[in-house]
Design a protein around this motif. Sequence first.
Motif, PDB file in Angstrom:
ATOM      1  N   GLN A  37       0.815  -1.214   0.000  1.00  0.00           N
ATOM      2  CA  GLN A  37       0.000   0.000   0.000  1.00  0.00           C
ATOM      3  C   GLN A  37       0.851   1.268   0.000  1.00  0.00           C
ATOM      4  OE1 GLN A  37      -3.557  -0.003   2.707  1.00  0.00           O
ATOM      5  NE2 GLN A  37      -2.578  -1.849   3.480  1.00  0.00           N
ATOM      6  N   LEU A  38       2.070   1.193   0.550  1.00  0.00           N
ATOM      7  CA  LEU A  38       2.903   2.390   0.684  1.00  0.00           C
ATOM      8  C   LEU A  38       3.237   3.015  -0.662  1.00  0.00           C
ATOM      9  CD1 LEU A  38       5.452   1.786   3.587  1.00  0.00           C
ATOM     10  CD2 LEU A  38       3.548   3.387   3.479  1.00  0.00           C
ATOM     11  N   ALA A  39       3.314   2.188  -1.695  1.00  0.00           N
ATOM     12  CA  ALA A  39       3.599   2.727  -3.023  1.00  0.00           C
ATOM     13  C   ALA A  39       2.493   3.677  -3.457  1.00  0.00           C
ATOM     14  CB  ALA A  39       3.746   1.593  -4.023  1.00  0.00           C
ATOM     15  N   GLU A  40       1.285   3.432  -2.937  1.00  0.00           N
ATOM     16  CA  GLU A  40       0.149   4.289  -3.301  1.00  0.00           C
ATOM     17  C   GLU A  40      -0.001   5.462  -2.327  1.00  0.00           C
ATOM     18  OE1 GLU A  40      -3.268   1.802  -3.320  1.00  0.00           O
ATOM     19  OE2 GLU A  40      -2.294   0.206  -4.463  1.00  0.00           O
ATOM     20  N   THR A  41       0.138   5.213  -1.043  1.00  0.00           N
ATOM     21  CA  THR A  41      -0.168   6.246  -0.043  1.00  0.00           C
ATOM     22  C   THR A  41       1.048   7.019   0.428  1.00  0.00           C
ATOM     23  OG1 THR A  41       0.124   4.701   1.778  1.00  0.00           O
ATOM     24  CG2 THR A  41      -2.064   4.810   0.800  1.00  0.00           C
ATOM     25  N   GLN A  42       2.210   6.318   0.604  1.00  0.00           N
ATOM     26  CA  GLN A  42       3.455   6.915   1.085  1.00  0.00           C
ATOM     27  C   GLN A  42       3.422   7.291   2.567  1.00  0.00           C
ATOM     28  OE1 GLN A  42       6.197   6.842  -0.826  1.00  0.00           O
ATOM     29  NE2 GLN A  42       4.855   5.848  -2.301  1.00  0.00           N
ATOM     30  N   LEU A  43       2.274   7.605   3.113  1.00  0.00           N
ATOM     31  CA  LEU A  43       2.169   7.994   4.518  1.00  0.00           C
ATOM     32  C   LEU A  43       1.615   6.832   5.341  1.00  0.00           C
ATOM     33  CD1 LEU A  43       0.656  11.575   4.096  1.00  0.00           C
ATOM     34  CD2 LEU A  43       3.048  10.977   4.478  1.00  0.00           C
ATOM     35  N   TYR A  44       2.285   6.530   6.472  1.00  0.00           N
ATOM     36  CA  TYR A  44       1.849   5.411   7.307  1.00  0.00           C
ATOM     37  C   TYR A  44       0.403   5.566   7.762  1.00  0.00           C
ATOM     38  CZ  TYR A  44       6.788   4.093   7.638  1.00  0.00           C
ATOM     39  OH  TYR A  44       8.062   3.715   7.347  1.00  0.00           O
ATOM     40  N   LYS A  45       0.006   6.796   8.049  1.00  0.00           N
ATOM     41  CA  LYS A  45      -1.345   7.016   8.576  1.00  0.00           C
ATOM     42  C   LYS A  45      -2.428   6.679   7.553  1.00  0.00           C
ATOM     43  CE  LYS A  45      -1.633  11.967   7.420  1.00  0.00           C
ATOM     44  NZ  LYS A  45      -1.823  13.317   7.982  1.00  0.00           N
ATOM     45  N   GLU A  46      -2.033   6.564   6.298  1.00  0.00           N
ATOM     46  CA  GLU A  46      -3.015   6.257   5.258  1.00  0.00           C
ATOM     47  C   GLU A  46      -3.116   4.761   4.958  1.00  0.00           C
ATOM     48  OE1 GLU A  46      -2.727   8.732   1.774  1.00  0.00           O
ATOM     49  OE2 GLU A  46      -1.847  10.345   2.939  1.00  0.00           O
ATOM     50  N   LEU A  47      -2.303   3.956   5.651  1.00  0.00           N
ATOM     51  CA  LEU A  47      -2.397   2.506   5.471  1.00  0.00           C
ATOM     52  C   LEU A  47      -3.781   2.007   5.901  1.00  0.00           C
ATOM     53  CD1 LEU A  47       1.099   1.436   6.825  1.00  0.00           C
ATOM     54  CD2 LEU A  47       0.285   1.098   4.479  1.00  0.00           C
ATOM     55  N   LYS A  48      -4.313   1.062   5.170  1.00  0.00           N
ATOM     56  CA  LYS A  48      -5.653   0.552   5.424  1.00  0.00           C
ATOM     57  C   LYS A  48      -5.612  -0.867   6.014  1.00  0.00           C
ATOM     58  CE  LYS A  48      -7.565   4.162   3.426  1.00  0.00           C
ATOM     59  NZ  LYS A  48      -8.328   5.170   4.191  1.00  0.00           N
ATOM     60  N   LYS A  49      -6.691  -1.221   6.635  1.00  0.00           N
ATOM     61  CA  LYS A  49      -6.852  -2.573   7.185  1.00  0.00           C
ATOM     62  C   LYS A  49      -6.595  -3.613   6.101  1.00  0.00           C
ATOM     63  CE  LYS A  49     -10.374  -5.387   9.564  1.00  0.00           C
ATOM     64  NZ  LYS A  49     -11.746  -5.344  10.123  1.00  0.00           N
ATOM     65  N   THR A  50      -5.878  -4.680   6.472  1.00  0.00           N
ATOM     66  CA  THR A  50      -5.559  -5.755   5.540  1.00  0.00           C
ATOM     67  C   THR A  50      -6.043  -7.080   6.129  1.00  0.00           C
ATOM     68  OG1 THR A  50      -3.642  -4.550   4.687  1.00  0.00           O
ATOM     69  CG2 THR A  50      -3.682  -6.936   4.334  1.00  0.00           C
ATOM     70  N   ILE A  51      -6.860  -7.780   5.364  1.00  0.00           N
ATOM     71  CA  ILE A  51      -7.519  -8.993   5.833  1.00  0.00           C
ATOM     72  C   ILE A  51      -7.058 -10.184   5.007  1.00  0.00           C
ATOM     73  CG2 ILE A  51      -9.745 -10.134   6.188  1.00  0.00           C
ATOM     74  CD1 ILE A  51     -11.004  -7.279   6.188  1.00  0.00           C
ATOM     75  N   THR A  52      -6.639 -11.237   5.675  1.00  0.00           N
ATOM     76  CA  THR A  52      -6.293 -12.490   5.008  1.00  0.00           C
ATOM     77  C   THR A  52      -7.286 -13.567   5.440  1.00  0.00           C
ATOM     78  OG1 THR A  52      -3.930 -12.019   4.805  1.00  0.00           O
ATOM     79  CG2 THR A  52      -4.578 -14.321   4.844  1.00  0.00           C
ATOM     80  N   ILE A  53      -7.833 -14.267   4.467  1.00  0.00           N
ATOM     81  CA  ILE A  53      -8.754 -15.371   4.746  1.00  0.00           C
ATOM     82  C   ILE A  53      -8.180 -16.634   4.111  1.00  0.00           C
ATOM     83  CG2 ILE A  53     -11.088 -16.280   4.461  1.00  0.00           C
ATOM     84  CD1 ILE A  53     -12.047 -13.375   4.103  1.00  0.00           C
ATOM     85  N   ASN A  54      -7.866 -17.615   4.944  1.00  0.00           N
ATOM     86  CA  ASN A  54      -7.360 -18.902   4.466  1.00  0.00           C
ATOM     87  C   ASN A  54      -8.409 -19.980   4.706  1.00  0.00           C
ATOM     88  OD1 ASN A  54      -4.759 -18.353   3.438  1.00  0.00           O
ATOM     89  ND2 ASN A  54      -3.945 -18.196   5.506  1.00  0.00           N
ATOM     90  N   ILE A  55      -8.833 -20.635   3.640  1.00  0.00           N
ATOM     91  CA  ILE A  55      -9.727 -21.781   3.749  1.00  0.00           C
ATOM     92  C   ILE A  55      -8.861 -23.031   3.622  1.00  0.00           C
ATOM     93  CG2 ILE A  55     -11.728 -22.961   2.789  1.00  0.00           C
ATOM     94  CD1 ILE A  55     -12.594 -20.264   1.605  1.00  0.00           C
ATOM     95  N   LEU A  56      -8.885 -23.880   4.631  1.00  0.00           N
ATOM     96  CA  LEU A  56      -7.971 -25.026   4.692  1.00  0.00           C
ATOM     97  C   LEU A  56      -8.727 -26.340   4.591  1.00  0.00           C
ATOM     98  CD1 LEU A  56      -5.751 -23.819   7.701  1.00  0.00           C
ATOM     99  CD2 LEU A  56      -5.506 -23.258   5.275  1.00  0.00           C
ATOM    100  N   ASN A  57      -8.211 -27.237   3.792  1.00  0.00           N
ATOM    101  CA  ASN A  57      -8.802 -28.565   3.677  1.00  0.00           C
ATOM    102  C   ASN A  57      -8.153 -29.529   4.673  1.00  0.00           C
ATOM    103  OD1 ASN A  57     -10.641 -30.376   2.385  1.00  0.00           O
ATOM    104  ND2 ASN A  57      -8.913 -31.302   1.297  1.00  0.00           N
ATOM    105  N   PHE A  58      -7.635 -28.998   5.757  1.00  0.00           N
ATOM    106  CA  PHE A  58      -7.000 -29.789   6.804  1.00  0.00           C
ATOM    107  C   PHE A  58      -7.137 -29.025   8.119  1.00  0.00           C
ATOM    108  CE2 PHE A  58      -3.920 -27.156   4.610  1.00  0.00           C
ATOM    109  CZ  PHE A  58      -3.303 -26.461   5.635  1.00  0.00           C
ATOM    110  N   SER A  59      -6.950 -29.712   9.210  1.00  0.00           N
ATOM    111  CA  SER A  59      -7.024 -29.075  10.526  1.00  0.00           C
ATOM    112  C   SER A  59      -5.643 -28.565  10.910  1.00  0.00           C
ATOM    113  CB  SER A  59      -7.528 -30.071  11.578  1.00  0.00           C
ATOM    114  OG  SER A  59      -8.855 -30.456  11.281  1.00  0.00           O
TER     115      SER A  59
END
Length: 280
Positions: free
Chosen positions: A103-125
């Motif tokens: 995101q920094l390449a777009e915003t450059q300012l730390y305060k403009e960083l946005k929430k980042t969500i990762t969702i992993n669906i696993l076929n194992f426990s």
Amino acid sequence: MNDYLDPKVDFVFKRIFGSEENKDVLLAFLNAALRETEPKPLTQIILVNTHIDKNALEDKQSVLDIRAKTAEGKQINLEIQLSDKYDMAPRTLYYWAKMYEDQLAETQLYKELKKTITINILNFSMLPNDRFHNTFHLREDHTGLLLTDHIEIHFMELPKLEEKAYSLDDRLVKWLIFLKGVPKERWEELAMDMPELKKAMTTLEFLSQDKEARYLYEMRKKALLDERSALDYAETRGEQKKAAEVARNLLSVGKLTIAEIAEVTGISEEEVQKLKEQIH
């Protein structure tokens, strides 16, 4: 699932959820997945990586994930994993960090960083609990104080999803049951009042009948199977080396017979005899 392609294979998963024509399908799934963490339902998403490189299908190390941005600029990564590579936690954190940093390449300012969500669906426990859906944030150990909501990681473990234990009123449960694989006879029941899930099923049906899609699917399945076989071989070799080291130690002590050492370590008496000859 009769002769339908497996929606858990990442190539098929991406065709169902990661194409421009199926953005409504992805949006519906994300709203079901994030209903406890997002303050209000998402209304718009921008897909970042819709292209599927045919060369990547044969690359065992390639990741066919789905990346998207919300209207507010929040970053979302959605990925499905068929088999356990034993590195999901650090791997997930690494990919999350890369996405957050980009995101920094777009915003450059730390305060403009946005929430980042990762969702992993696993076929194992993977996690040592009975929950099929676990969500992680960055919190203070003693008070539970949330440092920032910018990091959010979801693990959805399909083997833990026992259908009888959950209500089919839960939309996320319906999505995951579809991904686990159910006979077509149950599709209508699952997709009731969920047009986007019905569209996902229709997409799967179309892909299953398309010759090129099936060819690419088989290509991808072979690459994933080769990777699994390589991991299993490496794991077996590691276990064999550990067993041989234990046998050497027991032979050095000299208190057990070859038969007893073979029983303890799980390797053959012939192998124990060879190790004994190497020592002496």
